[in-house]
Enzyme design. Structure first.
Site, PDB file in Angstrom:
ATOM      1  CG  HIS A  62      -1.974  -1.045   1.184  1.00  0.00           C
ATOM      2  ND1 HIS A  62      -2.535  -1.582   2.314  1.00  0.00           N
ATOM      3  CD2 HIS A  62      -2.563  -1.680   0.152  1.00  0.00           C
ATOM      4  CE1 HIS A  62      -3.439  -2.497   1.980  1.00  0.00           C
ATOM      5  NE2 HIS A  62      -3.472  -2.571   0.667  1.00  0.00           N
ATOM      6  NE  ARG A  64       5.383   5.636  -5.561  1.00  0.00           N
ATOM      7  CZ  ARG A  64       5.630   6.732  -6.253  1.00  0.00           C
ATOM      8  NH1 ARG A  64       4.788   7.151  -7.169  1.00  0.00           N
ATOM      9  NH2 ARG A  64       6.730   7.413  -6.047  1.00  0.00           N
ATOM     10  CE  LYS A  92       5.547  -7.896 -13.387  1.00  0.00           C
ATOM     11  NZ  LYS A  92       4.536  -8.842 -13.899  1.00  0.00           N
ATOM     12  CG  ASP A  97      10.277   5.095 -12.971  1.00  0.00           C
ATOM     13  OD1 ASP A  97      10.551   4.908 -11.776  1.00  0.00           O
ATOM     14  OD2 ASP A  97      11.141   5.250 -13.862  1.00  0.00           O
ATOM     15  CE  LYS A 104      -1.150 -11.554 -11.593  1.00  0.00           C
ATOM     16  NZ  LYS A 104      -0.281 -10.794 -12.526  1.00  0.00           N
TER      17      LYS A 104
HETATM   18  P1  NAD Z   1      -3.093 -16.830 -21.400  1.00  0.00           P
HETATM   19  O1  NAD Z   1      -4.098 -17.574 -20.602  1.00  0.00           O
HETATM   20  O2  NAD Z   1      -3.561 -15.885 -22.435  1.00  0.00           O
HETATM   21  O3  NAD Z   1      -2.095 -17.856 -22.122  1.00  0.00           O
HETATM   22  C1  NAD Z   1      -1.330 -18.833 -21.499  1.00  0.00           C
HETATM   23  C2  NAD Z   1      -1.064 -19.946 -22.508  1.00  0.00           C
HETATM   24  O4  NAD Z   1      -0.132 -20.880 -21.956  1.00  0.00           O
HETATM   25  C3  NAD Z   1      -2.322 -20.735 -22.875  1.00  0.00           C
HETATM   26  O5  NAD Z   1      -2.455 -20.781 -24.294  1.00  0.00           O
HETATM   27  C4  NAD Z   1      -2.066 -22.120 -22.275  1.00  0.00           C
HETATM   28  O6  NAD Z   1      -2.657 -23.174 -23.035  1.00  0.00           O
HETATM   29  C5  NAD Z   1      -0.549 -22.191 -22.326  1.00  0.00           C
HETATM   30  N1  NAD Z   1       0.023 -23.153 -21.381  1.00  0.00           N
HETATM   31  C6  NAD Z   1      -0.385 -23.453 -20.125  1.00  0.00           C
HETATM   32  N2  NAD Z   1       0.415 -24.393 -19.577  1.00  0.00           N
HETATM   33  C7  NAD Z   1       1.349 -24.695 -20.521  1.00  0.00           C
HETATM   34  C8  NAD Z   1       2.447 -25.586 -20.564  1.00  0.00           C
HETATM   35  N3  NAD Z   1       2.760 -26.345 -19.517  1.00  0.00           N
HETATM   36  N4  NAD Z   1       3.186 -25.632 -21.695  1.00  0.00           N
HETATM   37  C9  NAD Z   1       2.899 -24.858 -22.761  1.00  0.00           C
HETATM   38  N5  NAD Z   1       1.865 -23.993 -22.776  1.00  0.00           N
HETATM   39  C10 NAD Z   1       1.090 -23.909 -21.678  1.00  0.00           C
HETATM   40  O7  NAD Z   1      -2.160 -16.117 -20.327  1.00  0.00           O
HETATM   41  P2  NAD Z   1      -1.244 -14.823 -20.545  1.00  0.00           P
HETATM   42  O8  NAD Z   1      -2.053 -13.648 -20.181  1.00  0.00           O
HETATM   43  O9  NAD Z   1      -0.579 -14.918 -21.854  1.00  0.00           O
HETATM   44  O10 NAD Z   1      -0.194 -15.031 -19.360  1.00  0.00           O
HETATM   45  C11 NAD Z   1       0.946 -15.876 -19.508  1.00  0.00           C
HETATM   46  C12 NAD Z   1       1.970 -15.521 -18.449  1.00  0.00           C
HETATM   47  O11 NAD Z   1       2.347 -14.149 -18.600  1.00  0.00           O
HETATM   48  C13 NAD Z   1       1.512 -15.657 -17.004  1.00  0.00           C
HETATM   49  O12 NAD Z   1       2.615 -16.028 -16.200  1.00  0.00           O
HETATM   50  C14 NAD Z   1       1.080 -14.255 -16.635  1.00  0.00           C
HETATM   51  O13 NAD Z   1       1.124 -14.014 -15.238  1.00  0.00           O
HETATM   52  C15 NAD Z   1       2.129 -13.457 -17.375  1.00  0.00           C
HETATM   53  N6  NAD Z   1       1.764 -12.061 -17.650  1.00  0.00           N
HETATM   54  C16 NAD Z   1       0.638 -11.753 -18.342  1.00  0.00           C
HETATM   55  C17 NAD Z   1       0.342 -10.412 -18.606  1.00  0.00           C
HETATM   56  C18 NAD Z   1      -0.855  -9.989 -19.442  1.00  0.00           C
HETATM   57  O14 NAD Z   1      -0.946  -8.790 -19.764  1.00  0.00           O
HETATM   58  N7  NAD Z   1      -1.738 -10.883 -19.834  1.00  0.00           N
HETATM   59  C19 NAD Z   1       1.182  -9.411 -18.131  1.00  0.00           C
HETATM   60  C20 NAD Z   1       2.340  -9.752 -17.430  1.00  0.00           C
HETATM   61  C21 NAD Z   1       2.616 -11.097 -17.209  1.00  0.00           C
END
Ligand code: NAD
Length: 471
Positions: A62, A64, A92, A97, A104
């Site tokens: 908290h 920010r 992150k 910034d 989450k």
């Molecule tokens: P998403 O649900 O759109 O896609 C995830 C993909 O990974 C799916 O297609 C799924 O089938 C596949 N997957 C799952 N287990 C797998 C495995 N063992 N091997 C291969 N493929 C597998 O999710 P996303 O939004 O793309 O998020 C992916 C990662 O990125 C997560 O760790 C998330 O926290 C991180 N992330 C996402 C965002 C965002 O803006 N969406 C931002 C920062 C970080």
């Protein structure tokens, strides 16, 4: 072999990096602690049954406000996981910034087992619970998409929030990653992947970094393997291929993994998967590997895990044959396996920097919502007119005319998406320079993750000092 949990892994990385700082112990403890977690179980009627659904929202810091972080839909969601992910959000935001604390959310469901209507019911009920406990609001806590969620869920969250909080003028800023037609921002969907591209491009253009891993400078023709073809993986692949000239030689998805020496066109693979019962297997010209984890062991320049945490562990780290790992996903490498990677000379670009494009553009979206106006609305036409006059003057003075195509390029005033991309590029380049400076001038720091943590910790401890909480 069992390893420590994701949360312990994040905290172990924190402690390791903190030991390189002079920040007092009390402040470090304050930064590390998760400030609040809301854990709920609520019933939702699904057909003739009642499903009791477990869900969480963790607000890590908290210091920010508002706090900020995605909402994940996955059967594996648990309290430890959301706390770990919320902590990563705090670090992150500091690195890039973005003036938010980390948060989450998670709903412990397999979203692919529910119909759209059922998912809407679950999302609206979850949002209602967050409203009831004051765990959501444009100045309180602002969710966004994450694994298993996207703009559709964010639209449901906004609609539910507005239903309860009618006259709140800034209500649209209660969630980001919304559809552009519903107070979203152009360029948010691709933002995390685009940020991964900018981050890896910066690294590959740094001669010292490339010398360290024995590669030539520049992204062009680098051999890349991507794990996960969801939001982040797709856009990372598409943008790095189109704008960076990389060659994707391997892709892993839930159903298995494929290899193609001369490169996989990601756009064609996405189309193929849709028409092939949601499977990448059998993509023309590709070889199917033994299982979904096999692609991680391919010989390549850059491995990009873009699926979930704990994918690279002490069980497979010694088998990797890449030079660089770009953590597009959160926490794909366990703290224990990182030591193996370091001993193999693999350079890891950490999640808390590399996938910060999403939260950066979410911040732009939130600012847009608070200002109630699209970026570029005031200046686009003015700039374009000024450029037209400039071109006309040069033409008059030189007596030469430029082509219509050249004129269109030179006299273009920035649209919202141009500004978003430019703001994101600036952020990713700037943050990379900050991390690289620590990494390259302090040999004892050893890894880019430690360097990224140090950048974050120093900014957050300054925030506490500015708040007057600590000396
Ligand atoms: P998403 O649900 O759109 O896609 C995830 C993909 O990974 C799916 O297609 C799924 O089938 C596949 N997957 C799952 N287990 C797998 C495995 N063992 N091997 C291969 N493929 C597998 O999710 P996303 O939004 O793309 O998020 C992916 C990662 O990125 C997560 O760790 C998330 O926290 C991180 N992330 C996402 C965002 C965002 O803006 N969406 C931002 C920062 C970080």
């Amino acid at each position: 072999m069992s390893e420590i949990s994701f949360l312990d892994s994040v905290n172990r990385n924190f402690d390791r990096a903190a030991s390189f700082t002079k920040i007092p112990k009390g402040i470090l403890e304050m930064i590390k602690a998760c400030n609040a977690v809301y854990e709920i179980q609520f019933p939702v009627r699904i057909g003739s049954e009642v499903h009791v659904i477990k869900a969480f929202r963790a607000q890590h810091s908290h210091h920010r406000l508002p706090t900020k972080g995605g909402i994940r839909y996955s059967k594996m969601v648990n309290k430890d996981e959301v706390e770990a992910l919320a902590a990563l959000m705090t670090y992150k935001c500091a690195i890039v910034d973005v003036p938010f604390g980390g948060a989450k959310g998670g709903v412990a469901i397999n979203p692919w087992q529910y119909t759209e209507e059922q998912l809407e019911k679950i999302t609206r009920r979850y949002t209602t619970e967050l409203i009831r406990k004051n765990f959501i609001g444009p100045g309180i806590d602002v969710p966004a998409p994450d694994y298993g969620t996207g703009s559709r869920e964010m639209a449901w969250i906004l609609d539910t929030y507005v239903t309860f909080k009618g006259g709140e003028i800034d209500a649209a800023g209660c969630v980001t990653g919304k559809p552009v037609s519903q107070n979203g921002i152009s360029g948010r969907t691709e933002a995390t992947g685009r940020g991964v591209f900018y981050g890896l491009r910066e690294l590959c253009e740094t001669p010292d970094a490339m010398a360290k891993v024995g590669l030539t400078t520049g992204l062009k023709n680098k051999k890349v393997v991507i794990q996960g073809l969801g939001n982040v993986g797709q856009h990372t692949g598409l943008i790095m291929q189109k704008e960076g000239g990389i060659k994707v030689i391997g892709v892993a998805e839930y159903e298995g993994s494929i290899y193609k020496e001369d490169g996989i066109d990601i756009e064609s693979l996405i189309e193929f998967r849709k028409s092939n019962n949601n499977s990448i297997l059998g993509f023309p010209g590709s070889t199917t590997l033994s299982d979904r984890m096999a692609a991680l062991e391919l010989e390549c320049d850059i491995l990009i895990p873009a699926a979930l945490e704990n994918q690279i562990t002490i069980d497979n780290a010694h088998k990797l044959k890449c030079k660089i790992i770009g953590e597009a996903a959160n926490g794909p490498i366990t703290a224990e396996s990182e030591e193996i990677l370091a001993s193999k000379g693999i350079l890891v670009v950490p999640d808390m920097y590399l996938n910060a494009g999403g939260v950066t553009v979410s911040y732009f979206e939130w600012l847009k919502n608070l200002s109630h106006m699209r970026f570029g609305r005031m200046e686009k036409r003015f700039d374009s007119n000024a450029y037209q006059r400039l071109v006309a003057t040069v033409e008059d003075l030189s007596g030469k005319k430029i082509s219509d195509t050249e004129r269109a390029v030179l006299t273009h005033g920035a649209d919202e998406v141009d500004l978003v991309r430019s703001g994101l590029e600036e952020t990713m380049v700037n943050s990379f320079q900050q991390i690289w400076k620590v990494y390259s001038t302090r040999p004892e720091v050893q890894t880019l993750r430690n360097a990224a943590f140090i950048v974050a910790l120093e900014k957050i401890s300054n925030d506490y000092a500015n708040l007057g909480i600590f000396p």
